[in-house]
Design a protein around this motif. Structure first.
Motif, PDB file in Angstrom:
ATOM      1  N   UNK A  28     -23.947  -2.774 -39.680  1.00 56.47           N
ATOM      2  CA  UNK A  28     -24.507  -3.454 -40.856  1.00 56.47           C
ATOM      3  C   UNK A  28     -23.617  -4.604 -41.328  1.00 56.47           C
ATOM      4  N   UNK A  29     -22.319  -4.464 -41.148  1.00 54.10           N
ATOM      5  CA  UNK A  29     -21.430  -5.562 -41.507  1.00 54.10           C
ATOM      6  C   UNK A  29     -21.679  -6.770 -40.611  1.00 54.10           C
ATOM      7  N   UNK A  30     -21.883  -6.497 -39.330  1.00 56.27           N
ATOM      8  CA  UNK A  30     -22.131  -7.589 -38.389  1.00 56.27           C
ATOM      9  C   UNK A  30     -23.538  -8.157 -38.512  1.00 56.27           C
ATOM     10  N   UNK A  31     -24.489  -7.302 -38.867  1.00 60.16           N
ATOM     11  CA  UNK A  31     -25.894  -7.727 -38.936  1.00 60.16           C
ATOM     12  C   UNK A  31     -26.587  -7.010 -40.092  1.00 60.16           C
ATOM     13  N   UNK A  32     -26.526  -7.559 -41.303  1.00 66.10           N
ATOM     14  CA  UNK A  32     -27.142  -6.900 -42.457  1.00 66.10           C
ATOM     15  C   UNK A  32     -28.645  -6.679 -42.308  1.00 66.10           C
ATOM     16  N   UNK A  33     -29.287  -7.395 -41.400  1.00 67.46           N
ATOM     17  CA  UNK A  33     -30.729  -7.246 -41.196  1.00 67.46           C
ATOM     18  C   UNK A  33     -31.080  -6.235 -40.103  1.00 67.46           C
ATOM     19  N   UNK A  34     -30.089  -5.552 -39.587  1.00 66.46           N
ATOM     20  CA  UNK A  34     -30.345  -4.577 -38.534  1.00 66.46           C
ATOM     21  C   UNK A  34     -31.342  -3.520 -38.994  1.00 66.46           C
ATOM     22  N   UNK A  35     -32.201  -3.086 -38.071  1.00 62.50           N
ATOM     23  CA  UNK A  35     -33.167  -2.034 -38.373  1.00 62.50           C
ATOM     24  C   UNK A  35     -32.528  -0.646 -38.369  1.00 62.50           C
ATOM     25  N   UNK A  36     -31.295  -0.576 -37.932  1.00 58.60           N
ATOM     26  CA  UNK A  36     -30.590   0.709 -37.922  1.00 58.60           C
ATOM     27  C   UNK A  36     -30.170   1.066 -39.343  1.00 58.60           C
ATOM     28  N   UNK A  65     -12.386 -10.933 -39.289  1.00 59.48           N
ATOM     29  CA  UNK A  65     -12.521 -10.509 -40.679  1.00 59.48           C
ATOM     30  C   UNK A  65     -12.575 -11.751 -41.564  1.00 59.48           C
ATOM     31  N   UNK A  66     -13.658 -11.885 -42.333  1.00 58.96           N
ATOM     32  CA  UNK A  66     -13.820 -13.004 -43.264  1.00 58.96           C
ATOM     33  C   UNK A  66     -14.113 -12.419 -44.638  1.00 58.96           C
ATOM     34  N   UNK A  67     -13.251 -12.704 -45.598  1.00 62.23           N
ATOM     35  CA  UNK A  67     -13.403 -12.180 -46.962  1.00 62.23           C
ATOM     36  C   UNK A  67     -13.570 -10.658 -46.961  1.00 62.23           C
ATOM     37  N   UNK A  68     -12.775 -10.011 -46.128  1.00 64.88           N
ATOM     38  CA  UNK A  68     -12.776  -8.562 -46.085  1.00 64.88           C
ATOM     39  C   UNK A  68     -13.923  -7.939 -45.301  1.00 64.88           C
ATOM     40  N   UNK A  69     -14.737  -8.743 -44.643  1.00 67.90           N
ATOM     41  CA  UNK A  69     -15.901  -8.239 -43.911  1.00 67.90           C
ATOM     42  C   UNK A  69     -15.810  -8.605 -42.443  1.00 67.90           C
ATOM     43  N   UNK A  70     -16.205  -7.651 -41.582  1.00 66.82           N
ATOM     44  CA  UNK A  70     -16.245  -7.894 -40.153  1.00 66.82           C
ATOM     45  C   UNK A  70     -17.493  -8.696 -39.818  1.00 66.82           C
ATOM     46  N   UNK A  71     -17.300  -9.859 -39.169  1.00 66.83           N
ATOM     47  CA  UNK A  71     -18.424 -10.724 -38.812  1.00 66.83           C
ATOM     48  C   UNK A  71     -18.218 -11.241 -37.395  1.00 66.83           C
TER      49      UNK A  71
END
Length: 265
Positions: free
Chosen positions: A56-64, A123-129
Protein backbone atom coordinates in the motif's frame (compact mmCIF):
# COMPACT_ATOMS: atom_id res chain seq x y z
CA UNK A 1 22.11 -31.54 -14.00
CA UNK A 2 19.39 -29.11 -15.06
CA UNK A 3 18.95 -25.42 -14.36
CA UNK A 4 15.44 -23.98 -14.12
CA UNK A 5 14.77 -20.25 -14.36
CA UNK A 6 11.52 -20.03 -12.41
CA UNK A 7 9.31 -16.94 -12.66
CA UNK A 8 7.62 -16.07 -9.36
CA UNK A 9 6.01 -13.17 -7.50
CA UNK A 10 3.94 -10.21 -8.68
CA UNK A 11 3.40 -9.74 -12.39
CA UNK A 12 1.10 -7.57 -14.49
CA UNK A 13 -1.82 -9.97 -14.02
CA UNK A 14 -1.20 -11.01 -10.40
CA UNK A 15 -0.54 -8.11 -8.07
CA UNK A 16 -0.16 -5.59 -10.86
CA UNK A 17 3.02 -3.89 -9.58
CA UNK A 18 6.70 -4.73 -9.29
CA UNK A 19 8.18 -6.27 -6.18
CA UNK A 20 10.49 -3.80 -4.42
CA UNK A 21 14.22 -3.55 -4.45
CA UNK A 22 14.40 -2.11 -0.94
CA UNK A 23 16.83 0.73 -0.20
CA UNK A 24 19.24 -1.71 1.49
CA UNK A 25 19.33 -3.93 -1.60
CA UNK A 26 16.87 -6.56 -0.35
CA UNK A 27 14.93 -8.18 -3.20
CA UNK A 28 11.55 -8.68 -1.49
CA UNK A 29 9.46 -10.81 -3.81
CA UNK A 30 5.73 -10.22 -3.28
CA UNK A 31 3.68 -13.46 -3.35
CA UNK A 32 0.74 -13.46 -5.75
CA UNK A 33 -2.87 -13.08 -4.49
CA UNK A 34 -4.71 -16.35 -3.88
CA UNK A 35 -7.44 -18.09 -1.91
CA UNK A 36 -4.93 -19.89 0.31
CA UNK A 37 -6.08 -19.84 3.93
CA UNK A 38 -2.82 -19.78 5.87
CA UNK A 39 -1.29 -16.49 4.77
CA UNK A 40 -2.54 -12.95 4.31
CA UNK A 41 -0.43 -9.98 3.31
CA UNK A 42 -1.05 -8.66 6.82
CA UNK A 43 0.40 -11.64 8.69
CA UNK A 44 3.71 -11.85 6.83
CA UNK A 45 6.23 -9.10 7.42
CA UNK A 46 9.68 -7.79 6.70
CA UNK A 47 11.50 -5.75 9.37
CA UNK A 48 8.28 -5.09 11.35
CA UNK A 49 6.41 -3.85 8.28
CA UNK A 50 3.72 -6.16 6.92
CA UNK A 51 3.69 -7.01 3.24
CA UNK A 52 0.30 -5.31 3.08
CA UNK A 53 1.80 -2.08 4.42
CA UNK A 54 4.67 -2.31 1.94
CA UNK A 55 2.31 -2.86 -1.00
CA UNK A 56 0.00 0.00 0.00
CA UNK A 57 2.91 2.35 0.59
CA UNK A 58 4.20 1.67 -2.90
CA UNK A 59 0.75 1.68 -4.53
CA UNK A 60 -2.08 3.28 -2.51
CA UNK A 61 -4.52 2.25 -5.26
CA UNK A 62 -3.71 -1.44 -4.99
CA UNK A 63 -6.73 -3.75 -4.88
CA UNK A 64 -5.02 -5.75 -2.15
CA UNK A 65 -6.51 -5.07 1.29
CA UNK A 66 -5.51 -6.07 4.81
CA UNK A 67 -7.52 -9.29 4.59
CA UNK A 68 -6.27 -10.39 1.16
CA UNK A 69 -4.71 -13.84 1.06
CA UNK A 70 -1.49 -14.67 -0.73
CA UNK A 71 0.39 -17.66 -2.14
CA UNK A 72 3.66 -17.68 -0.18
CA UNK A 73 5.58 -19.93 -2.55
CA UNK A 74 8.47 -20.39 -2.99
CA UNK A 75 8.72 -19.96 0.78
CA UNK A 76 12.38 -19.10 1.31
CA UNK A 77 12.56 -16.57 4.15
CA UNK A 78 12.35 -18.00 7.66
CA UNK A 79 11.59 -14.72 9.43
CA UNK A 80 8.52 -13.43 7.56
CA UNK A 81 6.07 -15.31 9.82
CA UNK A 82 5.88 -17.67 12.81
CA UNK A 83 7.25 -21.10 11.93
CA UNK A 84 6.78 -24.68 13.05
CA UNK A 85 9.78 -26.30 14.74
CA UNK A 86 11.99 -27.85 12.09
CA UNK A 87 10.82 -25.50 9.32
CA UNK A 88 12.76 -25.55 6.06
CA UNK A 89 12.37 -23.59 2.80
CA UNK A 90 10.10 -25.23 0.23
CA UNK A 91 8.75 -24.75 -3.26
CA UNK A 92 5.52 -26.26 -4.60
CA UNK A 93 4.42 -26.83 -8.16
CA UNK A 94 1.33 -28.39 -9.70
CA UNK A 95 -0.74 -29.02 -12.83
CA UNK A 96 0.80 -28.17 -16.22
CA UNK A 97 3.90 -26.50 -14.74
CA UNK A 98 4.64 -29.64 -12.72
CA UNK A 99 4.04 -31.78 -15.80
CA UNK A 100 6.65 -29.72 -17.65
CA UNK A 101 9.16 -30.33 -14.84
CA UNK A 102 8.44 -34.07 -14.83
CA UNK A 103 8.55 -34.38 -18.62
CA UNK A 104 12.01 -32.81 -18.52
CA UNK A 105 13.14 -35.15 -15.72
CA UNK A 106 13.78 -32.42 -13.16
CA UNK A 107 15.03 -34.30 -10.12
CA UNK A 108 17.39 -34.39 -7.14
CA UNK A 109 20.40 -32.13 -7.63
CA UNK A 110 18.80 -29.80 -10.17
CA UNK A 111 18.83 -26.07 -9.41
CA UNK A 112 15.97 -23.56 -9.46
CA UNK A 113 16.88 -19.89 -9.87
CA UNK A 114 13.83 -17.81 -8.97
CA UNK A 115 13.36 -14.50 -10.76
CA UNK A 116 10.65 -11.86 -10.82
CA UNK A 117 9.64 -8.31 -11.69
CA UNK A 118 11.40 -5.72 -9.51
CA UNK A 119 11.84 -1.98 -9.28
CA UNK A 120 14.05 0.20 -7.09
CA UNK A 121 12.52 2.02 -4.12
CA UNK A 122 13.50 4.81 -1.73
CA UNK A 123 12.21 6.51 1.39
CA UNK A 124 10.61 9.91 0.72
CA UNK A 125 9.13 11.83 3.66
CA UNK A 126 9.12 8.67 5.73
CA UNK A 127 7.30 6.60 3.08
CA UNK A 128 8.57 3.79 0.87
CA UNK A 129 8.01 4.70 -2.79
CA UNK A 130 9.23 3.56 -6.17
CA UNK A 131 12.13 5.61 -7.48
CA UNK A 132 11.07 7.92 -10.28
CA UNK A 133 12.23 6.73 -13.68
CA UNK A 134 13.68 3.50 -12.24
CA UNK A 135 13.49 0.69 -14.81
CA UNK A 136 11.29 -2.39 -14.54
CA UNK A 137 13.64 -5.35 -14.28
CA UNK A 138 13.64 -9.13 -14.19
CA UNK A 139 16.06 -10.08 -11.41
CA UNK A 140 17.13 -13.40 -9.88
CA UNK A 141 16.28 -13.22 -6.18
CA UNK A 142 16.57 -16.77 -4.83
CA UNK A 143 17.65 -20.34 -5.44
CA UNK A 144 16.93 -23.93 -4.43
CA UNK A 145 18.90 -27.04 -5.24
CA UNK A 146 16.56 -30.00 -5.03
CA UNK A 147 17.32 -32.41 -2.20
CA UNK A 148 13.92 -34.11 -1.87
CA UNK A 149 10.63 -34.19 -3.78
CA UNK A 150 7.37 -34.90 -1.95
CA UNK A 151 4.67 -36.15 -4.35
CA UNK A 152 2.26 -37.74 -1.87
CA UNK A 153 0.31 -35.78 0.72
CA UNK A 154 0.80 -38.60 3.22
CA UNK A 155 4.56 -37.88 3.13
CA UNK A 156 4.20 -34.20 4.13
CA UNK A 157 5.90 -33.63 7.53
CA UNK A 158 4.30 -31.65 10.36
CA UNK A 159 6.47 -28.58 9.89
CA UNK A 160 5.36 -28.28 6.25
CA UNK A 161 1.60 -28.37 6.85
CA UNK A 162 1.20 -24.59 6.47
CA UNK A 163 2.72 -24.59 2.98
CA UNK A 164 0.00 -23.54 0.49
CA UNK A 165 0.35 -26.62 -1.72
CA UNK A 166 -0.48 -28.98 1.14
CA UNK A 167 -4.16 -28.01 1.09
CA UNK A 168 -4.70 -28.74 -2.62
CA UNK A 169 -6.29 -32.14 -2.00
CA UNK A 170 -7.71 -32.63 -5.48
CA UNK A 171 -4.30 -32.11 -7.09
CA UNK A 172 -2.67 -34.57 -4.70
CA UNK A 173 -5.29 -37.19 -5.54
CA UNK A 174 -4.67 -36.71 -9.26
CA UNK A 175 -0.90 -36.91 -8.83
CA UNK A 176 -0.50 -33.33 -10.05
CA UNK A 177 1.07 -31.74 -7.00
CA UNK A 178 4.57 -31.83 -5.56
CA UNK A 179 6.75 -29.94 -3.09
CA UNK A 180 10.49 -29.54 -3.63
CA UNK A 181 12.78 -29.32 -0.59
CA UNK A 182 16.39 -28.13 -0.62
CA UNK A 183 19.54 -30.15 -0.26
CA UNK A 184 21.53 -29.85 2.97
CA UNK A 185 24.17 -27.86 1.11
CA UNK A 186 24.95 -26.80 -2.43
CA UNK A 187 26.70 -29.52 -4.40
CA UNK A 188 29.36 -27.03 -5.52
CA UNK A 189 29.80 -25.24 -2.17
CA UNK A 190 29.50 -27.15 1.10
CA UNK A 191 29.45 -23.92 3.10
CA UNK A 192 26.10 -22.80 1.65
CA UNK A 193 22.67 -24.25 2.40
CA UNK A 194 20.73 -25.71 -0.52
CA UNK A 195 18.38 -22.71 -0.80
CA UNK A 196 18.44 -19.02 -0.04
CA UNK A 197 17.54 -15.48 -1.03
CA UNK A 198 19.77 -13.03 -2.85
CA UNK A 199 20.21 -9.26 -2.56
CA UNK A 200 20.39 -6.89 -5.50
CA UNK A 201 23.54 -7.15 -7.55
CA UNK A 202 24.05 -6.12 -11.14
CA UNK A 203 25.00 -9.60 -12.34
CA UNK A 204 21.66 -10.93 -11.00
CA UNK A 205 19.71 -8.63 -13.32
CA UNK A 206 18.43 -10.53 -16.37
CA UNK A 207 17.02 -7.51 -18.22
CA UNK A 208 19.30 -5.87 -20.74
CA UNK A 209 20.00 -2.23 -19.95
CA UNK A 210 17.67 0.10 -21.84
CA UNK A 211 15.22 -2.66 -22.84
CA UNK A 212 11.87 -3.84 -21.49
CA UNK A 213 12.10 -6.36 -18.68
CA UNK A 214 11.48 -9.43 -20.86
CA UNK A 215 14.53 -8.71 -23.01
CA UNK A 216 17.46 -10.43 -21.32
CA UNK A 217 21.19 -9.99 -21.56
CA UNK A 218 22.20 -13.65 -21.34
CA UNK A 219 25.79 -14.70 -22.11
CA UNK A 220 26.40 -16.01 -25.62
CA UNK A 221 26.88 -19.64 -24.46
CA UNK A 222 23.13 -19.81 -23.74
CA UNK A 223 22.63 -19.85 -27.52
CA UNK A 224 23.87 -23.43 -27.59
CA UNK A 225 21.18 -24.87 -25.30
CA UNK A 226 17.45 -25.47 -25.63
CA UNK A 227 15.34 -23.55 -23.10
CA UNK A 228 11.76 -24.79 -22.71
CA UNK A 229 8.85 -22.47 -23.59
CA UNK A 230 11.14 -20.18 -25.59
CA UNK A 231 10.95 -20.97 -29.33
CA UNK A 232 13.25 -18.79 -31.47
CA UNK A 233 14.12 -16.46 -28.55
CA UNK A 234 17.30 -14.88 -29.87
CA UNK A 235 16.82 -11.45 -31.37
CA UNK A 236 19.27 -8.76 -32.45
CA UNK A 237 21.35 -8.29 -29.33
CA UNK A 238 19.14 -9.91 -26.68
CA UNK A 239 17.21 -12.99 -25.56
CA UNK A 240 13.42 -12.52 -25.62
CA UNK A 241 11.97 -14.48 -22.70
CA UNK A 242 8.59 -16.17 -22.98
CA UNK A 243 5.64 -14.07 -21.81
CA UNK A 244 3.72 -17.17 -20.72
CA UNK A 245 5.19 -19.86 -18.51
CA UNK A 246 6.72 -20.33 -15.10
CA UNK A 247 9.54 -22.85 -15.46
CA UNK A 248 12.22 -22.42 -18.13
CA UNK A 249 14.36 -25.56 -18.11
CA UNK A 250 17.77 -26.14 -19.67
CA UNK A 251 20.76 -28.45 -19.36
CA UNK A 252 23.34 -27.05 -16.97
CA UNK A 253 26.36 -27.12 -19.28
CA UNK A 254 29.71 -26.31 -17.64
CA UNK A 255 29.41 -22.68 -18.76
CA UNK A 256 25.82 -22.34 -17.54
CA UNK A 257 26.59 -24.03 -14.22
CA UNK A 258 29.54 -21.69 -13.68
CA UNK A 259 27.23 -18.73 -14.47
CA UNK A 260 24.70 -19.99 -11.89
CA UNK A 261 27.43 -20.42 -9.28
CA UNK A 262 28.51 -16.81 -9.76
CA UNK A 263 24.89 -15.64 -9.48
CA UNK A 264 24.44 -17.46 -6.16
CA UNK A 265 27.81 -16.80 -4.58
Amino acid sequence: MKLILSRKGFDSGNGGQPSPILPDGTLLSMPIPSNDLDNTYSNIAWNDMSYYEIIRSLNPRSKINNESHCHLDPDLRDNVRNREKGWRPAFGQMSSALTLLRNNNVSIGDIFLFFGWFKATEIVNGRLVYKKHAPDLHIIYGYLQVGEIIDKKSDVPQWLLTHPHVSYDDSWRKGKNAIFLPSDHLSFNNSLYGSGVLDYRLDRVLTKSGYTRGCWDLPSFFRNVYITCNPNPWKDGYFKSARIGQEFIMEATPDILNWAKQIII
